[in-house]
Design a protein around this motif. Structure first.
Motif, PDB file in Angstrom:
ATOM      1  N   LEU A  29       0.858  -1.185   0.000  1.00 51.83           N
ATOM      2  CA  LEU A  29       0.000   0.000   0.000  1.00 51.83           C
ATOM      3  C   LEU A  29       0.895   1.236   0.000  1.00 51.83           C
ATOM      4  O   LEU A  29       1.811   1.349   0.823  1.00 51.83           O
ATOM      5  CB  LEU A  29      -0.882  -0.020   1.253  1.00 51.83           C
ATOM      6  CG  LEU A  29      -2.109   0.906   1.318  1.00 51.83           C
ATOM      7  CD1 LEU A  29      -3.105   0.557   0.230  1.00 51.83           C
ATOM      8  CD2 LEU A  29      -2.763   0.791   2.693  1.00 51.83           C
ATOM      9  N   ALA A  30       0.677   2.158  -0.946  1.00 52.16           N
ATOM     10  CA  ALA A  30       1.518   3.354  -1.037  1.00 52.16           C
ATOM     11  C   ALA A  30       0.728   4.497  -1.638  1.00 52.16           C
ATOM     12  O   ALA A  30      -0.286   4.287  -2.320  1.00 52.16           O
ATOM     13  CB  ALA A  30       2.763   3.077  -1.877  1.00 52.16           C
ATOM     14  N   LEU A  31       1.203   5.717  -1.407  1.00 53.78           N
ATOM     15  CA  LEU A  31       0.558   6.899  -1.978  1.00 53.78           C
ATOM     16  C   LEU A  31       0.620   6.832  -3.500  1.00 53.78           C
ATOM     17  O   LEU A  31       1.677   6.598  -4.080  1.00 53.78           O
ATOM     18  CB  LEU A  31       1.266   8.170  -1.483  1.00 53.78           C
ATOM     19  CG  LEU A  31       0.634   9.504  -1.880  1.00 53.78           C
ATOM     20  CD1 LEU A  31      -0.736   9.676  -1.235  1.00 53.78           C
ATOM     21  CD2 LEU A  31       1.549  10.663  -1.472  1.00 53.78           C
ATOM     22  N   GLY A  32      -0.516   7.036  -4.151  1.00 54.78           N
ATOM     23  CA  GLY A  32      -0.577   6.956  -5.604  1.00 54.78           C
ATOM     24  C   GLY A  32       0.285   8.004  -6.273  1.00 54.78           C
ATOM     25  O   GLY A  32       0.436   9.128  -5.766  1.00 54.78           O
ATOM     26  N   LEU A  33       0.822   7.671  -7.429  1.00 49.87           N
ATOM     27  CA  LEU A  33       1.718   8.604  -8.122  1.00 49.87           C
ATOM     28  C   LEU A  33       1.051   9.944  -8.449  1.00 49.87           C
ATOM     29  O   LEU A  33       1.672  10.998  -8.286  1.00 49.87           O
ATOM     30  CB  LEU A  33       2.270   7.953  -9.389  1.00 49.87           C
ATOM     31  CG  LEU A  33       3.563   7.149  -9.194  1.00 49.87           C
ATOM     32  CD1 LEU A  33       3.320   5.883  -8.386  1.00 49.87           C
ATOM     33  CD2 LEU A  33       4.186   6.800 -10.521  1.00 49.87           C
ATOM     34  N   PRO A  34      -0.211   9.976  -8.917  1.00 50.53           N
ATOM     35  CA  PRO A  34      -0.832  11.273  -9.211  1.00 50.53           C
ATOM     36  C   PRO A  34      -1.025  12.138  -7.965  1.00 50.53           C
ATOM     37  O   PRO A  34      -1.266  13.341  -8.080  1.00 50.53           O
ATOM     38  CB  PRO A  34      -2.188  10.885  -9.819  1.00 50.53           C
ATOM     39  CG  PRO A  34      -2.018   9.478 -10.290  1.00 50.53           C
ATOM     40  CD  PRO A  34      -1.092   8.853  -9.307  1.00 50.53           C
ATOM     41  N   HIS A  35      -0.928  11.515  -6.787  1.00 52.79           N
ATOM     42  CA  HIS A  35      -1.136  12.253  -5.540  1.00 52.79           C
ATOM     43  C   HIS A  35       0.175  12.595  -4.852  1.00 52.79           C
ATOM     44  O   HIS A  35       0.172  13.053  -3.704  1.00 52.79           O
ATOM     45  CB  HIS A  35      -2.034  11.445  -4.604  1.00 52.79           C
ATOM     46  CG  HIS A  35      -3.436  11.309  -5.097  1.00 52.79           C
ATOM     47  ND1 HIS A  35      -4.540  11.348  -4.263  1.00 52.79           N
ATOM     48  CD2 HIS A  35      -3.939  11.142  -6.345  1.00 52.79           C
ATOM     49  CE1 HIS A  35      -5.648  11.219  -4.979  1.00 52.79           C
ATOM     50  NE2 HIS A  35      -5.304  11.084  -6.240  1.00 52.79           N
ATOM     51  N   GLY A  36       1.300  12.325  -5.528  1.00 52.96           N
ATOM     52  CA  GLY A  36       2.594  12.687  -4.961  1.00 52.96           C
ATOM     53  C   GLY A  36       3.504  11.531  -4.649  1.00 52.96           C
ATOM     54  O   GLY A  36       4.586  11.732  -4.082  1.00 52.96           O
ATOM     55  N   GLY A  37       3.096  10.305  -4.986  1.00 56.89           N
ATOM     56  CA  GLY A  37       3.958   9.156  -4.746  1.00 56.89           C
ATOM     57  C   GLY A  37       5.156   9.144  -5.687  1.00 56.89           C
ATOM     58  O   GLY A  37       5.152   9.786  -6.734  1.00 56.89           O
ATOM     59  N   HIS A  38       6.180   8.390  -5.298  1.00 57.50           N
ATOM     60  CA  HIS A  38       7.406   8.306  -6.091  1.00 57.50           C
ATOM     61  C   HIS A  38       7.318   7.154  -7.078  1.00 57.50           C
ATOM     62  O   HIS A  38       6.473   6.258  -6.950  1.00 57.50           O
ATOM     63  CB  HIS A  38       8.607   8.105  -5.148  1.00 57.50           C
ATOM     64  CG  HIS A  38       9.935   8.192  -5.823  1.00 57.50           C
ATOM     65  ND1 HIS A  38      10.751   7.100  -6.007  1.00 57.50           N
ATOM     66  CD2 HIS A  38      10.585   9.241  -6.379  1.00 57.50           C
ATOM     67  CE1 HIS A  38      11.861   7.470  -6.625  1.00 57.50           C
ATOM     68  NE2 HIS A  38      11.781   8.765  -6.870  1.00 57.50           N
TER      69      HIS A  38
END
Length: 412
Positions: free
Chosen positions: A121-130
């Protein structure tokens, strides 16, 4: 705080004038334009000296006291110093300082804890994920099953309820908290709680805030995360490279994931430069610098809002901020090009909940040059004037030169 004179290039000039021209040209570019890229900074001359030292000649596969090459007794000392300083600076039980980059550090963290096919589970790329948080173009998206969480459409803050719901539904093997474009502090205690509830490892990708952590200007993920991955440049102001922090229980797994699983020999000149940076970051002067970085970023965010840009989350807690330029009649990608022509160097980035692109700015480098809140207001006015076409690129470029002449990155 400003840094002092940069290393000389006389030897390079004599031996390879062509490359010397490149080095001198880049030095001039950095000194005569505004560096607002959130991932960049100016290292100290001491860091640069270590990078250009004879330690660059030494092959040192393995770890201190257990190398695969002879003659490592001196570089062993350098690495032990770097490790001890990192542990003391961040209050960690174990530190690996060999990672070549932040992405290398994340790869090693995954290798230590996961197997191909595991759910993360990780922050989505469009929302600032790497990219290393699940991009299909990256090893992470090809080897693991990433489930993205996002930020709230109204506040721009991480949607905690969504994180908890997704963790319960997918039971991930690991949860990653971290971002390249999130301007607020993450609630590491919350992520620890959710990870424990899901039976997951918690990996903090602290590449951006770790320098603020070192200076006491941001909360530390070390007490909460199983593994903390970070870079040693950005706000930390060291050489380009990575590091990993963890507890004693994962130390052997992390070290073996770095070498021999994902990397070969350590870059000992870079390891030594990291040691220098950790030493510098342990000083009261660096703590003052870190707090000034945040003050400057907040002043820049407020000034940009007054100029008509929409700043994500309404401000920042960190060294970076993101802003929508649409109210000024230009999208982020076009804005970056216009500002580059004016000598204002920054990035564009995706904005959550839409297809628009905005700007990502950072205050670390200009703070190293000695600029303060007054200069942030001036920079915001310059930026907005260019985007509103009130100031042409040539005029703005001269204003930028005037400002950078007053605050050179490497004063003579």
């Amino acid at each position: 705080m400003s840094v002092t004179h940069a290393p000389e290039t006389d030897v390079l000039r004599r031996q390879d004038p062509e490359l010397a021209g490149v080095v001198l040209g880049e030095r001039e570019r950095q000194a005569s334009t505004l560096q607002l890229i959130a991932a960049e900074n100016f290292t100290s001359p001491a860091v640069l000296a270590a990078l250009g030292s004879p330690l660059a000649n030494k092959y040192a596969e393995g770890y201190p006291g257990a190398r695969h090459h002879g003659g490592c007794e001196i570089v062993d000392v350098a690495e032990r110093i770097a490790v001890d300083r990192a542990k003391a600076l961040f209050g960690a039980e174990h530190a690996n300082v060999q990672a070549h980059s932040g992405s290398s550090a994340v790869l090693a963290a995954y290798a230590a804890l996961l197997r191909p096919g595991d759910t993360v589970l990780a922050l989505g790329l469009p929302h600032g994920g790497h990219l290393t948080h699940g991009s299909p173009a990256n090893f992470s998206g090809r080897w693991f099953d990433f489930v993205p969480y996002g930020v709230d459409a109204q506040t721009g803050l991480v949607d905690h309820e969504q994180v908890r719901s997704l963790a319960r539904a997918h039971r991930p093997k690991a949860i990653v908290c971290g971002s390249i474009a999130y301007p607020r502090h993450l609630d590491y205690a919350f992520f620890r709680e959710v990870a424990d509830e899901a039976g997951a490892f918690l990996i903090a990708d602290a590449a951006h805030p770790i320098g603020l952590v070192a200076g006491g200007a941001a909360p530390s993920p070390v007490p909460y995360a199983d593994i903390v991955c970070a870079t040693t440049h950005k706000v930390l102001r060291g050489p380009r490279g990575g590091m990993i922090l963890c507890g004693r229980d994962l130390a052997e797994r992390v070290d073996r994931a770095v070498f021999p699983f994902t990397q070969g020999g350590a870059q000992m000149h870079t390891v030594a430069a990291k040691a220098v940076a950790f030493g510098e970051a342990s000083t009261p002067a660096f703590a003052a610098y870190a707090h000034q970085v945040v003050a400057n970023a907040r002043a820049l965010a407020a000034a940009l809002q007054r100029e008509g840009l929409v700043v994500t989350t309404g401000g920042t807690d960190t060294h970076l901020l993101t802003a929508d330029t649409a109210p000024l009649g230009v999208d982020g990608r076009a804005a970056r090009g216009l500002l580059a022509a004016a000598g204002i160097v920054l990035d564009c980035c995706a904005l959550p909940h839409g297809n628009a692109r905005g700007l990502r700015l950072g205050a670390a480098a200009v703070t190293t040059q000695g600029m303060g809140e007054a200069e942030m207001t001036r920079i915001a006015a310059l930026l907005a004037g260019v985007l509103r076409e009130e100031t042409d690129a040539r005029t703005a470029r001269e204003d930028v030169r005037e400002l950078t002449r007053a605050f050179p990155p490497y004063p003579a």
